[in-house]
Design a protein around this motif. Structure first.
Motif, short mmCIF file in Angstrom:
data_model
loop_
_atom_site.label_atom_id
_atom_site.label_comp_id
_atom_site.label_asym_id
_atom_site.label_seq_id
_atom_site.Cartn_x
_atom_site.Cartn_y
_atom_site.Cartn_z
N SER A 64 76.79 47.54 74.75
CA SER A 64 77.80 47.61 75.80
C SER A 64 77.97 46.25 76.47
O SER A 64 76.99 45.56 76.77
N TYR A 65 79.24 45.88 76.71
CA TYR A 65 79.56 44.66 77.43
C TYR A 65 80.50 45.00 78.59
O TYR A 65 81.33 45.91 78.47
N TRP A 66 80.37 44.24 79.69
CA TRP A 66 81.14 44.52 80.89
C TRP A 66 82.00 43.33 81.30
O TRP A 66 81.61 42.17 81.11
N GLY A 67 83.15 43.65 81.89
CA GLY A 67 83.95 42.63 82.54
C GLY A 67 83.38 42.32 83.90
O GLY A 67 82.43 42.96 84.37
N GLN A 68 84.01 41.35 84.59
CA GLN A 68 83.49 40.88 85.87
C GLN A 68 83.93 41.75 87.03
O GLN A 68 83.39 41.62 88.14
N GLY A 69 84.90 42.61 86.80
CA GLY A 69 85.39 43.48 87.86
C GLY A 69 86.64 42.94 88.53
O GLY A 69 86.79 41.72 88.67
N THR A 70 87.53 43.84 88.90
CA THR A 70 88.74 43.46 89.62
C THR A 70 88.97 44.48 90.75
O THR A 70 88.84 45.69 90.55
N CYS A 72 85.91 46.86 83.20
CA CYS A 72 86.13 47.32 81.83
C CYS A 72 84.81 47.25 81.07
O CYS A 72 83.91 46.49 81.42
N ASN A 73 84.74 48.04 80.03
CA ASN A 73 83.54 48.13 79.21
C ASN A 73 83.94 48.28 77.75
O ASN A 73 84.80 49.10 77.42
N PHE A 74 83.33 47.47 76.90
CA PHE A 74 83.53 47.60 75.45
C PHE A 74 82.18 47.93 74.81
O PHE A 74 81.16 47.32 75.16
N ASN A 75 82.17 48.87 73.90
CA ASN A 75 81.00 49.09 73.06
C ASN A 75 81.30 48.41 71.73
O ASN A 75 82.17 48.86 70.96
N LEU A 76 80.66 47.29 71.50
CA LEU A 76 81.06 46.47 70.37
C LEU A 76 79.87 45.90 69.61
O LEU A 76 78.73 45.92 70.08
N ARG A 77 80.19 45.39 68.44
CA ARG A 77 79.20 44.73 67.60
C ARG A 77 79.63 43.28 67.41
O ARG A 77 80.79 43.02 67.05
N ARG A 78 78.72 42.37 67.68
CA ARG A 78 79.00 40.96 67.44
C ARG A 78 78.81 40.65 65.94
O ARG A 78 78.15 41.39 65.23
N ASN A 86 84.03 49.96 68.93
CA ASN A 86 84.23 51.37 68.65
C ASN A 86 84.68 52.17 69.87
O ASN A 86 85.14 53.29 69.71
N ALA A 87 84.60 51.60 71.05
CA ALA A 87 85.12 52.30 72.23
C ALA A 87 85.37 51.30 73.34
O ALA A 87 84.70 50.28 73.45
N MET A 88 86.36 51.62 74.16
CA MET A 88 86.70 50.81 75.33
C MET A 88 86.83 51.75 76.51
O MET A 88 87.25 52.91 76.34
N GLY A 89 86.54 51.24 77.69
CA GLY A 89 86.64 52.12 78.85
C GLY A 89 86.82 51.37 80.14
O GLY A 89 86.68 50.14 80.20
N TRP A 90 87.17 52.14 81.17
CA TRP A 90 87.28 51.62 82.53
C TRP A 90 86.38 52.44 83.44
O TRP A 90 86.35 53.67 83.36
N TYR A 91 85.67 51.73 84.32
CA TYR A 91 84.81 52.35 85.30
C TYR A 91 85.23 51.82 86.67
O TYR A 91 85.92 50.80 86.77
N ARG A 92 84.78 52.48 87.71
CA ARG A 92 85.02 51.97 89.06
C ARG A 92 83.82 52.22 89.94
O ARG A 92 83.02 53.13 89.69
N GLN A 93 83.73 51.39 90.98
CA GLN A 93 82.58 51.46 91.88
C GLN A 93 83.01 51.08 93.29
O GLN A 93 83.75 50.12 93.49
N THR A 94 82.51 51.88 94.25
CA THR A 94 82.70 51.57 95.66
C THR A 94 81.34 51.23 96.26
O THR A 94 80.31 51.62 95.72
N PRO A 95 81.33 50.52 97.39
CA PRO A 95 80.05 50.10 97.99
C PRO A 95 79.11 51.27 98.23
O PRO A 95 79.50 52.30 98.79
#
Length: 122
Positions: A110-116, A96-102, A32-41
């Protein structure tokens, strides 16, 4: 199992462009939703952009408005982030982040990618 795999990060000069991709796979029933987040140390992860799947509504952080564009391909369970006119302050790990239903669940989570890594430097 659900996996989100990101690609497209790297090193770019100020003013340059990059396109991030995040593909979801596994037992995905609905997103139902997808997104991108970012993070610095040493700092919290913050939302950069998001998009809903029912009506395509988008949200952008003020710092990226007019430079970044989020889009999606529902046939591929993939979300993209086109980043133009990149600045050194955009340097971060992007998730990346997906709000999904299995298929086996009756709720969304919520599920997260590994980061790039994205590095903007001359």
């Amino acid at each position: 199992q659900v996996q989100l795999v990101e690609s497209g990060g790297g090193l770019v000069q100020p003013g340059g462009s990059l396109r991030l991709s995040c593909a979801g796979s596994g037992s995905i029933f609905s997103i139902n939703a997808m997104g991108w987040y970012r993070q610095t140390p040493g700092k919290q992860r913050t939302m950069v952009a998001s998009i809903t799947t029912n009506d395509g509504d988008t949200y952008y952080a003020d710092s990226v408005k007019g430079r970044f564009t989020i889009s999606r391909d529902d046939t591929k369970n993939t979300v993209y982030l086109q980043m133009n006119n990149l600045k050194p302050e955009d340097t971060a790990v992007y998730y990346c982040n997906f709000n999904l239903r299995r298929g086996s669940d009756d709720y969304f989570r919520s599920y997260w990618g590994q980061g790039t890594q994205v590095t903007v430097s001359s």
